[in-house]
Design an enzyme around this catalytic site. Structure first.
Site, mmCIF file in Angstrom:
data_model
loop_
_atom_site.group_PDB
_atom_site.id
_atom_site.type_symbol
_atom_site.label_atom_id
_atom_site.label_comp_id
_atom_site.label_asym_id
_atom_site.label_seq_id
_atom_site.Cartn_x
_atom_site.Cartn_y
_atom_site.Cartn_z
ATOM 1 N N ASN A 172 20.868 2.252 -22.207
ATOM 2 C CA ASN A 172 21.992 1.483 -22.835
ATOM 3 C C ASN A 172 21.772 1.826 -24.446
ATOM 4 O O ASN A 172 21.020 1.253 -25.160
ATOM 5 C CB ASN A 172 21.798 -0.113 -22.643
ATOM 6 C CG ASN A 172 22.810 -0.833 -23.361
ATOM 7 O OD1 ASN A 172 23.834 -0.290 -23.933
ATOM 8 N ND2 ASN A 172 22.457 -2.039 -23.151
ATOM 9 N N LYS B 238 24.015 0.952 -26.704
ATOM 10 C CA LYS B 238 24.545 -0.096 -27.387
ATOM 11 C C LYS B 238 25.450 0.364 -28.591
ATOM 12 O O LYS B 238 25.878 1.680 -28.354
ATOM 13 C CB LYS B 238 23.364 -1.131 -27.975
ATOM 14 C CG LYS B 238 22.398 -1.734 -26.848
ATOM 15 C CD LYS B 238 21.442 -2.802 -27.274
ATOM 16 C CE LYS B 238 20.610 -2.928 -25.983
ATOM 17 N NZ LYS B 238 19.920 -4.246 -26.244
ATOM 18 N N HIS C 130 26.434 -7.636 -19.543
ATOM 19 C CA HIS C 130 25.443 -7.524 -20.560
ATOM 20 C C HIS C 130 25.181 -9.073 -21.217
ATOM 21 O O HIS C 130 26.216 -9.473 -21.577
ATOM 22 C CB HIS C 130 25.195 -6.324 -21.499
ATOM 23 C CG HIS C 130 23.959 -6.230 -21.983
ATOM 24 N ND1 HIS C 130 23.595 -6.833 -23.380
ATOM 25 C CD2 HIS C 130 22.982 -5.413 -21.723
ATOM 26 C CE1 HIS C 130 22.505 -6.422 -23.664
ATOM 27 N NE2 HIS C 130 21.986 -5.383 -22.556
ATOM 28 N N GLU D 134 24.456 -9.595 -24.079
ATOM 29 C CA GLU D 134 25.015 -9.479 -25.435
ATOM 30 C C GLU D 134 26.634 -9.715 -25.402
ATOM 31 O O GLU D 134 26.956 -10.340 -26.267
ATOM 32 C CB GLU D 134 24.628 -8.073 -26.229
ATOM 33 C CG GLU D 134 23.329 -8.200 -26.490
ATOM 34 C CD GLU D 134 22.637 -6.833 -26.828
ATOM 35 O OE1 GLU D 134 23.461 -5.772 -26.667
ATOM 36 O OE2 GLU D 134 21.281 -6.635 -26.703
ATOM 37 N N GLU E 245 17.875 -8.562 -16.467
ATOM 38 C CA GLU E 245 17.361 -8.457 -17.892
ATOM 39 C C GLU E 245 17.212 -10.135 -18.480
ATOM 40 O O GLU E 245 18.069 -10.577 -19.000
ATOM 41 C CB GLU E 245 18.416 -7.916 -18.815
ATOM 42 C CG GLU E 245 18.663 -6.516 -18.240
ATOM 43 C CD GLU E 245 19.264 -5.754 -19.527
ATOM 44 O OE1 GLU E 245 18.652 -4.684 -19.824
ATOM 45 O OE2 GLU E 245 20.197 -6.110 -19.753
ATOM 46 N N GLY F 280 15.072 -6.576 -26.690
ATOM 47 C CA GLY F 280 14.826 -6.292 -27.933
ATOM 48 C C GLY F 280 13.845 -6.901 -28.813
ATOM 49 O O GLY F 280 13.633 -6.969 -29.894
ATOM 50 N N SER G 183 12.737 -4.634 -23.063
ATOM 51 C CA SER G 183 11.623 -4.050 -23.841
ATOM 52 C C SER G 183 10.637 -3.064 -22.677
ATOM 53 O O SER G 183 9.489 -2.864 -22.823
ATOM 54 C CB SER G 183 10.618 -5.173 -24.221
ATOM 55 O OG SER G 183 11.402 -5.831 -25.210
HETATM 56 P P1 PGA Z 1 15.627 -3.183 -24.880
HETATM 57 O O1 PGA Z 1 17.026 -3.496 -24.418
HETATM 58 O O2 PGA Z 1 15.217 -2.155 -24.124
HETATM 59 O O3 PGA Z 1 15.930 -2.873 -26.172
HETATM 60 O O4 PGA Z 1 15.085 -4.609 -24.715
HETATM 61 C C1 PGA Z 1 17.470 -3.733 -22.964
HETATM 62 C C2 PGA Z 1 18.857 -4.068 -22.662
HETATM 63 O O5 PGA Z 1 19.583 -4.739 -23.704
HETATM 64 O O6 PGA Z 1 19.564 -3.333 -21.785
#
Ligand code: PGA
Length: 251
Positions: A9, A11, A96, A98, A168, A174, A214
């Site tokens: 992803n 983003k 997601h 976010e 997730e 993140g 992560s």
């Molecule tokens: P990350 O993000 O691997 O940077 O923690 C995962 C995601 O948001 O899909």
């Protein structure tokens, strides 16, 4: 046997040239990864270019969101599932955290968008996951169950063939704070149980459930050893071809 899925992803990162560069660098590194499906999700405006440049490779291209409306219309700023399919996307990430946190996505909109994706034969990567306060108060399972039941409401057994779930935990996204493999496994097993309740045991067994939050080259193998973890949705570590390739080639 559930074929693992490793999805990146991206983003809101990378200008077009950088996206092409990373995708082309990834192509040979992922070429022998027959053990899993490989997906990258760039921003909308790079989809067509990446889909064209990756044609014939084993890397598929996903969008990060889609409109809930399926027909053309006065929906300024929206992009329909049909348009995504038209420019070469095969998958779309829906719900997601976010999007849920910052753009008001709800279980209802996730359900509508999932149906819109299915209407145009896209595979939906439906994201669920609790925030830290929900985990700490012992509500992680009830929150995730509500998200799963909400997202999959009204979907037929055939629809479920085009559904991938991504668990997730928001506190792991993140933050560098990956869920312990056993902790993730516990929730993945729980999710499979919820799908067994909503769509039956056979569908539950066939549904891929990815872990996200992560994921890095040094923790992917431990996660993939868990019975109910069928792959990963990777943010930060998917932005560089080398680190993403290490995750893809976790075996
Ligand atoms: P990350 O993000 O691997 O940077 O923690 C995962 C995601 O948001 O899909």
């Amino acid at each position: 046997m559930r074929k693992p899925v490793i999805a990146g992803n991206w983003k809101m990162y990378k200008l077009l040239g950088e996206a092409v560069e990373t995708a082309l660098a990834l192509k040979p590194l992922a070429a022998n990864a027959n053990h899993c499906e490989v997906i990258i999700a760039p921003v909308f405006v790079h989809l067509k270019t990446l889909a064209d440049r990756l044609e014939g490779s084993n890397i598929k291209v996903a969008a990060q969101n889609c409109a809930s409306e399926t027909s053309f219309g006065a929906q300024t700023g929206e992009i329909s599932a049909e348009m995504l399919k038209d420019v070469g996307a095969s998958h779309v990430i829906i719900g997601h955290s976010e999007r849920r946190q910052f753009y008001g996505e709800s279980d209802e909109s996730v359900n509508k968008k999932t149906k819109a994706a299915l209407a145009f034969s896209l595979t939906a990567v439906v994201c669920v996951g609790e925030i830290l306060a929900e985990r700490e108060s012992g509500n992680a399972e009830s929150v995730v169950k509500r998200q799963i039941v909400g997202a999959l409401g009204g979907l037929t057994v055939t629809d479920m063939e085009r559904i991938i779930i991504a668990y997730e935990p928001v506190w792991a996204i993140g933050t560098g704070k990956v869920a312990a493999p056993e902790q993730a496994q516990e929730m993945h097993g729980f999710i499979r149980g919820v799908i067994a309740e909503t769509h039956g045991g056979e569908i539950a067994e066939a549904t891929r459930i990815l872990y996200g939050g992560s994921v890095k080259p040094d923790n992917i193998a431990g996660l993939m050893k868990q019975t109910d973890i069928d792959g990963a949705l990777v943010g930060g570590a998917s932005l560089e071809a080398e680190s993403f390739a290490q995750i893809i080639n976790y075996k």
